[in-house]
Every structure is written in C-alpha cells, then in structure tokens.
Scaffold this motif. Structure first.
Motif, mmCIF file in Angstrom:
data_model
loop_
_atom_site.group_PDB
_atom_site.id
_atom_site.type_symbol
_atom_site.label_atom_id
_atom_site.label_comp_id
_atom_site.label_asym_id
_atom_site.label_seq_id
_atom_site.Cartn_x
_atom_site.Cartn_y
_atom_site.Cartn_z
ATOM 1 N N LEU A 34 0.831 -1.207 0.000
ATOM 2 C CA LEU A 34 0.000 0.000 0.000
ATOM 3 C C LEU A 34 0.864 1.256 0.000
ATOM 4 N N LEU A 35 1.928 1.271 0.793
ATOM 5 C CA LEU A 35 2.806 2.439 0.848
ATOM 6 C C LEU A 35 3.535 2.657 -0.473
ATOM 7 N N VAL A 36 4.047 1.603 -1.064
ATOM 8 C CA VAL A 36 4.750 1.745 -2.340
ATOM 9 C C VAL A 36 3.789 2.239 -3.425
ATOM 10 N N CYS A 37 2.597 1.665 -3.490
ATOM 11 C CA CYS A 37 1.613 2.088 -4.494
ATOM 12 C C CYS A 37 1.158 3.525 -4.250
ATOM 13 N N THR A 38 1.000 3.898 -2.989
ATOM 14 C CA THR A 38 0.606 5.273 -2.669
ATOM 15 C C THR A 38 1.693 6.250 -3.095
ATOM 16 N N GLY A 39 2.953 5.905 -2.864
ATOM 17 C CA GLY A 39 4.047 6.756 -3.307
ATOM 18 C C GLY A 39 4.081 6.912 -4.816
ATOM 19 N N ALA A 40 3.794 5.832 -5.538
ATOM 20 C CA ALA A 40 3.763 5.902 -6.998
ATOM 21 C C ALA A 40 2.607 6.784 -7.475
ATOM 22 N N VAL A 41 1.449 6.641 -6.850
ATOM 23 C CA VAL A 41 0.290 7.460 -7.245
ATOM 24 C C VAL A 41 0.531 8.930 -6.917
ATOM 25 N N LEU A 42 1.067 9.208 -5.729
ATOM 26 C CA LEU A 42 1.357 10.596 -5.363
ATOM 27 C C LEU A 42 2.411 11.202 -6.286
ATOM 28 N N GLY A 43 3.370 10.397 -6.722
ATOM 29 C CA GLY A 43 4.346 10.875 -7.691
ATOM 30 C C GLY A 43 3.724 11.133 -9.048
ATOM 31 N N ALA A 44 2.785 10.282 -9.440
ATOM 32 C CA ALA A 44 2.137 10.429 -10.745
ATOM 33 C C ALA A 44 1.287 11.694 -10.817
ATOM 34 N N VAL A 45 0.659 12.068 -9.718
ATOM 35 C CA VAL A 45 -0.178 13.275 -9.732
ATOM 36 C C VAL A 45 0.622 14.525 -9.380
ATOM 37 N N GLY A 46 1.921 14.359 -9.104
ATOM 38 C CA GLY A 46 2.790 15.510 -8.883
ATOM 39 C C GLY A 46 2.814 16.053 -7.470
ATOM 40 N N ILE A 47 2.343 15.283 -6.505
ATOM 41 C CA ILE A 47 2.306 15.749 -5.121
ATOM 42 C C ILE A 47 3.585 15.388 -4.376
ATOM 43 N N TYR A 48 4.196 14.267 -4.692
ATOM 44 C CA TYR A 48 5.291 13.759 -3.863
ATOM 45 C C TYR A 48 6.616 14.467 -4.108
ATOM 46 N N GLN A 49 6.906 14.901 -5.317
ATOM 47 C CA GLN A 49 8.185 15.555 -5.592
ATOM 48 C C GLN A 49 8.357 16.846 -4.790
ATOM 49 N N PRO A 50 7.343 17.708 -4.673
ATOM 50 C CA PRO A 50 7.524 18.884 -3.804
ATOM 51 C C PRO A 50 7.792 18.507 -2.348
ATOM 52 N N GLY A 67 8.192 4.039 -3.896
ATOM 53 C CA GLY A 67 7.140 4.042 -4.906
ATOM 54 C C GLY A 67 7.292 5.197 -5.870
ATOM 55 N N ASN A 68 7.656 6.359 -5.349
ATOM 56 C CA ASN A 68 7.862 7.526 -6.197
ATOM 57 C C ASN A 68 9.051 7.313 -7.127
ATOM 58 N N THR A 69 10.120 6.685 -6.630
ATOM 59 C CA THR A 69 11.283 6.388 -7.463
ATOM 60 C C THR A 69 10.908 5.419 -8.588
ATOM 61 N N LEU A 70 10.114 4.414 -8.269
ATOM 62 C CA LEU A 70 9.650 3.493 -9.311
ATOM 63 C C LEU A 70 8.859 4.237 -10.377
ATOM 64 N N TRP A 71 7.969 5.118 -9.937
ATOM 65 C CA TRP A 71 7.157 5.886 -10.883
ATOM 66 C C TRP A 71 8.035 6.741 -11.787
ATOM 67 N N LYS A 72 9.001 7.441 -11.213
ATOM 68 C CA LYS A 72 9.869 8.296 -12.026
ATOM 69 C C LYS A 72 10.656 7.470 -13.034
ATOM 70 N N GLY A 73 11.141 6.298 -12.620
ATOM 71 C CA GLY A 73 11.875 5.444 -13.537
ATOM 72 C C GLY A 73 11.019 4.943 -14.681
ATOM 73 N N VAL A 74 9.798 4.544 -14.366
ATOM 74 C CA VAL A 74 8.882 4.066 -15.409
ATOM 75 C C VAL A 74 8.533 5.199 -16.366
ATOM 76 N N LYS A 75 8.268 6.367 -15.826
ATOM 77 C CA LYS A 75 7.903 7.523 -16.659
ATOM 78 C C LYS A 75 9.034 7.870 -17.632
ATOM 79 N N GLU A 76 10.273 7.934 -17.131
ATOM 80 C CA GLU A 76 11.409 8.266 -17.990
ATOM 81 C C GLU A 76 11.655 7.181 -19.037
ATOM 82 N N ALA A 77 11.532 5.920 -18.646
ATOM 83 C CA ALA A 77 11.785 4.827 -19.589
ATOM 84 C C ALA A 77 10.706 4.763 -20.664
ATOM 85 N N VAL A 78 9.466 5.059 -20.314
ATOM 86 C CA VAL A 78 8.399 5.068 -21.315
ATOM 87 C C VAL A 78 8.630 6.192 -22.320
#
Length: 118
Positions: A34-50, A67-78
């Motif tokens: 849940l924490l990892v997925c929440t971090g990815a979702v918060l990163g995807a909507v732009g809340i976690y980086q600030p 989770g946010n690191t995973l999201w950023k990696g997936v976003k850059e690789a895509v």
C-alpha cells in the motif's frame, strides 16, 4: 532546518504507518505494498516531488519514496523506450537501492548471528 524538516516529515509518515498497523488488521506485507503504491500514485499526480524537495531524506527514504522512485523510472523509460519502458524503468531506477539493501543485509548477517524466530 533541513534536518528538522526531514525528521518531522519522516516521523509523520512513520507515525501514520504505525497507526495503520495498530488500528487495522492488515498484514505488514500488504501495508508495505500500500505504501509503495501510494508513493507511486502521489508521484504520478505531482504531489510527492515537492514533498521530497522540502523534506529530503525524510520523504525519500520511507517506502512512499521508493514508490515515487519506481514511478519516475517508469515515466522516464516510457518516454525513451515506449511501452517496453514500462517494464524496465522501475528496475533501472531502483537497482542501486535494492543492490545496496541486499549487500548490506548480507554483510550484517555475516557480522551478527542471525536466528530464526521460534
């Protein structure tokens, strides 16, 4: 001031996680997911980086930061590789952290005497 911000933000994240563990019947593994997925979702909507910019390690070290690191990696690789990047971006972004956790865990098991719970 950076240390204070890291301390209180990391403390709030850990306190909320502890409350979640105490007040629900969720297993620790599910809470971690849940924490990892929440971090990815918060990163995807732009809340976690600030929050990372404000608190530094207090926000990037907990599982929400992973989770946010995973999201950023997936976003850059895509953006670079297309759809195939969705499958390899998270591995590239988190490889150093996972490798360090494995190496230091192994070294700790050599230094200390691990015991199985009985």
């Amino acid at each position: 001031m950076d240390y204070i911000n890291a301390f209180w933000v990391g403390g709030v994240i850990c306190a909320l996680t502890q409350i979640l563990m105490e007040k629900t019947k969720m297993l620790p593994g599910r809470i971690m997911v849940l924490l990892v997925c929440t971090g990815a979702v918060l990163g995807a909507v732009g809340i976690y980086q600030p929050l990372i910019d404000y608190a530094g390690a207090g926000a990037s070290v907990p599982l929400l930061g992973f989770g946010n690191t995973l999201w950023k990696g997936v976003k850059e690789a895509v953006e670079e590789e297309g759809l195939l990047g969705a499958f390899m971006g998270g591995f590239k972004a988190s490889a150093a952290g996972i490798c360090a956790a494995l190496v230091f865990g192994y070294l700790a098991s050599l230094i200390f005497e691990p015991k199985m719970k009985s």
